[in-house]
Scaffold this active site. Structure first.
Site, PDB file in Angstrom:
ATOM      1  N   ASP A 108       0.833  -1.204   0.000  1.00  0.00           N
ATOM      2  CA  ASP A 108       0.000   0.000   0.000  1.00  0.00           C
ATOM      3  C   ASP A 108       0.869   1.257   0.000  1.00  0.00           C
ATOM      4  OD1 ASP A 108       0.907  -0.062   2.600  1.00  0.00           O
ATOM      5  OD2 ASP A 108      -1.076   0.040   3.544  1.00  0.00           O
ATOM      6  N   SER A 109       2.200   1.063  -0.001  1.00  0.00           N
ATOM      7  CA  SER A 109       3.111   2.188  -0.256  1.00  0.00           C
ATOM      8  C   SER A 109       2.799   2.807  -1.604  1.00  0.00           C
ATOM      9  CB  SER A 109       4.574   1.725  -0.209  1.00  0.00           C
ATOM     10  OG  SER A 109       4.766   0.596  -1.042  1.00  0.00           O
ATOM     11  N   GLU A 138       9.568  -3.799  10.289  1.00  0.00           N
ATOM     12  CA  GLU A 138       9.996  -2.510   9.719  1.00  0.00           C
ATOM     13  C   GLU A 138      10.532  -1.573  10.801  1.00  0.00           C
ATOM     14  OE1 GLU A 138       7.133  -0.810   7.036  1.00  0.00           O
ATOM     15  OE2 GLU A 138       8.237   1.085   6.865  1.00  0.00           O
TER      16      GLU A 138
HETATM   17  O1  KIV Z   1       3.513  -1.125   1.604  1.00  0.00           O
HETATM   18  C1  KIV Z   1       4.703  -1.450   1.575  1.00  0.00           C
HETATM   19  O2  KIV Z   1       5.442  -1.158   0.647  1.00  0.00           O
HETATM   20  C2  KIV Z   1       5.239  -2.189   2.715  1.00  0.00           C
HETATM   21  C3  KIV Z   1       6.714  -2.367   2.798  1.00  0.00           C
HETATM   22  C4  KIV Z   1       7.336  -1.112   3.294  1.00  0.00           C
HETATM   23  C5  KIV Z   1       7.106  -3.531   3.620  1.00  0.00           C
HETATM   24  O3  KIV Z   1       4.501  -2.590   3.558  1.00  0.00           O
END
Ligand code: KIV
Length: 271
Positions: free
Chosen positions: A51-52, A188
């Site tokens: 969701d990044s 994280e």
């Molecule tokens: O949404 C994402 O990209 C993530 C990573 C930072 C692990 O959860």
């Protein structure tokens, strides 16, 4: 010289074998078909439709605005471009917090879009959700430490698990999630020592992002490791485009660096 044998599709069984053999597991975020094809071809084992994308694709200042239907759309794109990598669909904010039933419905949307596994954030209350998903045949990756969907409650993107009490809670939640059936755990932004201790304490692959060199594998946000993201990046990020001969070469160098343990650099981690 014979061409290398094409890689067989990654399965949960294969990921467990890699983990048992002590081989580092590689993961990158991925949001579209072209990059899925490129990263799969470069040997990345797991593609996380994170969701990044709310930040690096959609331009929001947090991951919270990413919607389930958008996550499903990007999961479909990745699934179409991918051939052999293990695809993880991220359950976005608001798609699993309400009830176990809501989580099952949302996970089904991502699985039908082509995910092999779903990821969700948080410890404690999530163990019930994880158990329910796993019982229904949906593999789950848990996510602890800095959980970006809780950025407003955490007071910013700050290191988690500092101090004995916070580290013990993180470890307890990790063990509970593994016992509930989570097949993978993302940690994280936590101290390296806590990342190492949790990795030793659970029998599932632990994939770190800013969690030190002793996790079972590593993940980075694609735009960060390609030097696309503007502004100040966390210390643990490395720009693999520097000195690379293009995108595929950067991805191959990332895989090689995780496998030979030259990434992450413990000196640069420093938490
Ligand atoms: O949404 C994402 O990209 C993530 C990573 C930072 C692990 O959860």
């Amino acid at each position: 010289m014979n061409a290398p044998t094409p890689r067989k599709p990654l399965t949960l069984h294969r990921l467990r074998e890699l983990h048992a053999a002590g081989e580092k597991i590689t993961m990158l975020t991925c949001y579209d078909a072209s990059f899925a094809q490129l990263l799969d071809g470069a040997g990345v084992e797991c593609l996380l439709v994170g969701d990044s994308l709310g930040m690096v694709v959609q331009g929001w200042s947090s991951t919270l605005p990413a919607k389930l239907e958008q996550m499903a759309y990007h999961t479909e794109c990745v699934a179409r471009g991918n051939r052999t990598a293990w695809v993880i669909g991220d359950l976005p904010f608001g798609s699993y917090q309400e009830s176990v039933e809501q989580a099952i419905r949302s996970a089904a949307v991502l699985m039908q879009a082509g995910a092999h596994m779903v990821k969700l954030e948080g410890g404690g209350w999530t163990t019930t959700v994880v158990r329910a998903l796993v019982e229904r045949g949906i593999p789950v990756c848990a996510h602890l430490g800095l959980t970006p969907q809780s950025v407003n409650a955490l007071g910013g993107y700050r290191i988690q698990g500092k101090g004995d009490e916070a580290a013990a809670t993180l470890k307890q939640h990790s063990i509970e999630l593994a016992q509930a059936g989570a097949a993978m755990l993302v940690l994280e932004l936590i101290p390296s020592s806590v990342g190492a201790d949790i990795t030793r304490s659970v029998n599932i692959p632990v994939i770190g992002i800013g969690a030190g060199p002793d996790c079972s594998g590593q993940v980075l946000v694609l735009h960060d490791m390609l030097g696309v993201t503007g502004g100040k990046l966390p210390r643990f990020v490395r720009n693999f485009m520097q000195g690379s001969d293009g995108l595929a070469d950067a991805a191959r160098r990332y895989v090689a660096a995780v496998k030979d343990k030259s990434f992450p650099d413990p000196q640069l981690h420093g938490y």
